[in-house]
Design a protein around this motif. Structure first.
Motif, PDB file in Angstrom:
ATOM      1  N   LYS A 181       0.824  -1.205   0.000  1.00 45.67           N
ATOM      2  CA  LYS A 181       0.000   0.000   0.000  1.00 45.67           C
ATOM      3  C   LYS A 181       0.860   1.257   0.000  1.00 45.67           C
ATOM      4  O   LYS A 181       0.573   2.235  -0.679  1.00 45.67           O
ATOM      5  N   ASN A 182       1.942   1.189   0.776  1.00 46.36           N
ATOM      6  CA  ASN A 182       2.815   2.361   0.901  1.00 46.36           C
ATOM      7  C   ASN A 182       3.955   2.388  -0.111  1.00 46.36           C
ATOM      8  O   ASN A 182       4.845   3.229  -0.016  1.00 46.36           O
ATOM      9  N   SER A 183       3.950   1.450  -1.055  1.00 44.46           N
ATOM     10  CA  SER A 183       5.074   1.382  -1.993  1.00 44.46           C
ATOM     11  C   SER A 183       4.963   2.493  -3.041  1.00 44.46           C
ATOM     12  O   SER A 183       3.863   2.987  -3.323  1.00 44.46           O
ATOM     13  N   ASN A 184       6.109   2.861  -3.582  1.00 44.06           N
ATOM     14  CA  ASN A 184       6.129   3.883  -4.625  1.00 44.06           C
ATOM     15  C   ASN A 184       5.227   3.573  -5.816  1.00 44.06           C
ATOM     16  O   ASN A 184       4.420   4.415  -6.202  1.00 44.06           O
ATOM     17  N   LYS A 229       1.337   3.071 -10.501  1.00 44.09           N
ATOM     18  CA  LYS A 229       2.048   2.251 -11.499  1.00 44.09           C
ATOM     19  C   LYS A 229       1.557   0.803 -11.559  1.00 44.09           C
ATOM     20  O   LYS A 229       1.837   0.106 -12.521  1.00 44.09           O
ATOM     21  N   PHE A 230       0.888   0.343 -10.497  1.00 44.53           N
ATOM     22  CA  PHE A 230       0.363  -1.029 -10.546  1.00 44.53           C
ATOM     23  C   PHE A 230      -0.882  -1.058 -11.424  1.00 44.53           C
ATOM     24  O   PHE A 230      -1.725  -0.162 -11.348  1.00 44.53           O
ATOM     25  N   GLN A 231      -0.984  -2.115 -12.215  1.00 41.78           N
ATOM     26  CA  GLN A 231      -2.188  -2.275 -13.023  1.00 41.78           C
ATOM     27  C   GLN A 231      -3.396  -2.507 -12.097  1.00 41.78           C
ATOM     28  O   GLN A 231      -4.489  -2.041 -12.345  1.00 41.78           O
ATOM     29  N   LEU A 268       7.462  -7.293  -4.293  1.00 46.75           N
ATOM     30  CA  LEU A 268       7.978  -7.692  -2.977  1.00 46.75           C
ATOM     31  C   LEU A 268       9.313  -8.423  -3.098  1.00 46.75           C
ATOM     32  O   LEU A 268      10.270  -8.145  -2.382  1.00 46.75           O
ATOM     33  N   VAL A 269       9.368  -9.356  -4.044  1.00 47.17           N
ATOM     34  CA  VAL A 269      10.542 -10.218  -4.158  1.00 47.17           C
ATOM     35  C   VAL A 269      11.701  -9.516  -4.855  1.00 47.17           C
ATOM     36  O   VAL A 269      12.849  -9.594  -4.415  1.00 47.17           O
ATOM     37  N   GLU A 270      11.391  -8.844  -5.959  1.00 46.40           N
ATOM     38  CA  GLU A 270      12.470  -8.315  -6.798  1.00 46.40           C
ATOM     39  C   GLU A 270      12.900  -6.912  -6.409  1.00 46.40           C
ATOM     40  O   GLU A 270      14.067  -6.551  -6.589  1.00 46.40           O
ATOM     41  N   LYS A 271      11.972  -6.116  -5.893  1.00 48.14           N
ATOM     42  CA  LYS A 271      12.335  -4.723  -5.588  1.00 48.14           C
ATOM     43  C   LYS A 271      12.492  -4.488  -4.087  1.00 48.14           C
ATOM     44  O   LYS A 271      13.470  -3.913  -3.638  1.00 48.14           O
ATOM     45  N   HIS A 272      11.521  -4.939  -3.311  1.00 49.35           N
ATOM     46  CA  HIS A 272      11.536  -4.595  -1.891  1.00 49.35           C
ATOM     47  C   HIS A 272      12.531  -5.441  -1.096  1.00 49.35           C
ATOM     48  O   HIS A 272      13.426  -4.909  -0.458  1.00 49.35           O
TER      49      HIS A 272
END
Ligand code: 4AD
Ligand code: MG
Length: 482
Positions: free
Chosen positions: A327-330, A336-338, A356-360
């Motif tokens: 919810k708080n992600s950029n 940007k999320f579909q 979650l896996v690749e960026k956070h």
């Protein structure tokens, strides 16, 4: 004379003996040097033709793709890159291969093209490497479980139940499609069908595995499963292989530990036993990445990525915590999320899992305690918890970089009344699943298990990017060729 496999020759180097090898021609240079491969290893053996002993008509037939045998002295090689070679005094051609007609060429061909030629693609370096690694992983799965005292249970492929309750099943029938027998009310009369009832191909062996676990303790299945979901993605197949352990007396934490141990074990096994194949696949991936924009390229080479997974603990967090992060992600704030993440209760899409896996976290992640409403009926209901707005279940999904969900599992609901209530809520027939409910009636115990999608594992380990390239003959909507 006994044929020797190329892998054995390269391992033992029986120099100065006469040997017989058989395989397919990978290259033929200067009318003299044959690169021969028999599938036993990624490496080719150099066969040097002794012109004086081999007639020109035979030489003519040594073409890319031809099946041949070569007999001669094994000698130390003069050339670079190989220790030994065969000085062939006899060449036997088993199968000619006309280069004008052979669809494969001794150069790089696209994976899309090769998918259309799945009957021949084993002959390429990439695909023979993929299928050797696939084999090693399957073997490692069995070894892992056998070493830990699990029993391999063969659950049925034809069943009358929908284990996931998702209704994505292929029917199995021998009734005539054009004119099936009807009941008085006009419905298809399955009592006249082969099994006297409607049946389908299994979507999961879990329910039957649970029955086995209630006596054998630790069991696993490893078999084909079928989903009639219309998903045309690089992660879905209509026919895939699933590994499903089920363990009596395990809870959710034991279940996570087992899954993590198993993934580490099988990936280590591949690193240890498939070095040559992984080298080919790593180079292929590097090549493929060159065509991508810089920011979409993987930060790690294939084998580094595999080592990273082995060396680092997976991150464990609850669905509720994940929703907060998302919810708080950029990308969520910037639209940007579909599928924007609005709040607790929504199912996670693959874009969220990948964030979650690749960026956070930049690590494999185990998400737990999902809302009951987005999970299957058999998952164990959690006690209410402060800060968690709704009913959750003891579920776990393991998410991998580049793959998304690789494992799905849970602790199972062993309490009869709670299971029955849930089944009623989800319109799952208690009558049909009486046998499943019986395990909750007679000597029920806490237990847990999970399903690992075997092709997703192979995808991860080989660094291939489309699941259709890691199973020999993929089945997906619109395609059941071969
Ligand atoms: O999450 P799923 O649907 O879980 C089950 O079937 C449970 N009965 C497993 C269990 O607890 N015993 O599927 C498990 C895994 C997924 O995580 C994914 O890796 C893989 O199976 N999978 C697929 N792989 C390829 N193509 C598909 N269409 C897949 N659907 C699921
Ligand atoms: Mg799942």
């Amino acid at each position: 004379m006994q044929r020797i496999k190329i892998s054995e020759i390269l391992r033992s180097e029986p120099v100065n003996t006469t040997v017989l090898v058989k395989g397919w021609v990978k290259a033929f240079r200067n009318n003299q040097f044959i690169a021969l491969n028999d599938g036993s290893t990624a490496n080719n053996l150099q066969v040097v033709v002794d012109f004086e002993q081999i007639d020109p008509a035979t030489l003519e037939r040594i073409k890319f793709g031809a099946a041949i045998g070569a007999r001669g002295q094994l000698i130390e090689s003069q050339g670079k890159g190989q220790k030994v070679e065969i000085k062939a005094s006899e060449i036997i051609v088993y199968g000619d291969c006309n280069p004008e007609e052979f669809p494969l060429q001794p150069k790089r061909q696209t994976l899309e093209f090769l998918r259309e030629k799945a009957h021949l693609r084993f002959r390429t370096n990439t695909f023979s490497a993929v299928f050797r690694v696939r084999h090693a992983l399957a073997f490692a799965v069995h070894k892992f479980f056998n070493d830990r005292g699990f029993y391999y249970l063969h659950t049925p492929i034809i069943t009358a139940s929908d284990a996931e309750g998702a209704g994505e099943m292929f029917s199995v029938t021998t009734l005539p499609l054009d004119n099936p027998p009807r009941t008085e009310s006009g419905e298809i009369d399955f009592s006249q069908d082969f099994f006297r009832r409607p049946t389908n191909l299994t979507v999961s062996g879990q329910l039957e595995a649970e029955l086995g676990a209630m006596a054998l303790g630790d069991v696993y299945t490893f078999g084909p499963t079928f989903r009639a979901e219309n998903s045309n993605t690089t992660r879905h197949l209509a026919e895939f292989w699933m590994i499903e352990p089920e363990v009596a007396f395990n809870d959710l934490h034991d279940n996570m530990n087992l899954a993590e141990d198993m993934l580490r074990y099988v990936i280590s096994y591949a690193l240890e036993h498939c070095g040559d194949d992984l080298r080919i696949l790593e180079e292929r991936l590097l090549e493929e990445e060159k065509s991508k924009p810089q920011d979409q390229r993987s930060e790690m080479a294939l084998t580094d990525k595999l080592r990273f997974v082995i060396d680092n603990d997976f991150v464990r967090l609850t669905y509720t915590e994940a929703i907060d992060i998302l919810k708080n992600s950029n990308p969520n704030k910037k639209g940007k999320f579909q599928f924007p993440v609005e709040g607790w209760g929504t199912d996670l899409q693959s874009e969220h899992e990948r964030y979650l896996v690749e960026k956070h976290f930049k690590k494999p992640v185990i998400l737990t305690n999902y809302p009951a409403d987005i999970k299957a009926f058999y998952m164990r209901q959690d006690e209410p918890k402060a800060g968690v707005p709704g009913q959750t279940v003891s579920a776990m999904d393991i998410l991998f970089p580049g793959i998304g969900e690789i494992v799905g599992g849970s602790q199972r609901e062993e309490r009869l009344d709670k299971l029955q209530t849930r089944m009623r809520e989800m319109h799952i027939s208690e009558e049909e699943l009486y046998w499943y409910l019986d395990t909750r009636r007679f000597g029920a115990c806490p237990h847990a298990g999970f399903g690992l999608g075997f092709e997703r594992l192979v995808l991860f380990v080989t660094g291939m990017t489309n699941i259709r390239d890691v199973i020999a003959f993929p089945r997906y909507p619109g395609s059941a060729e071969f």
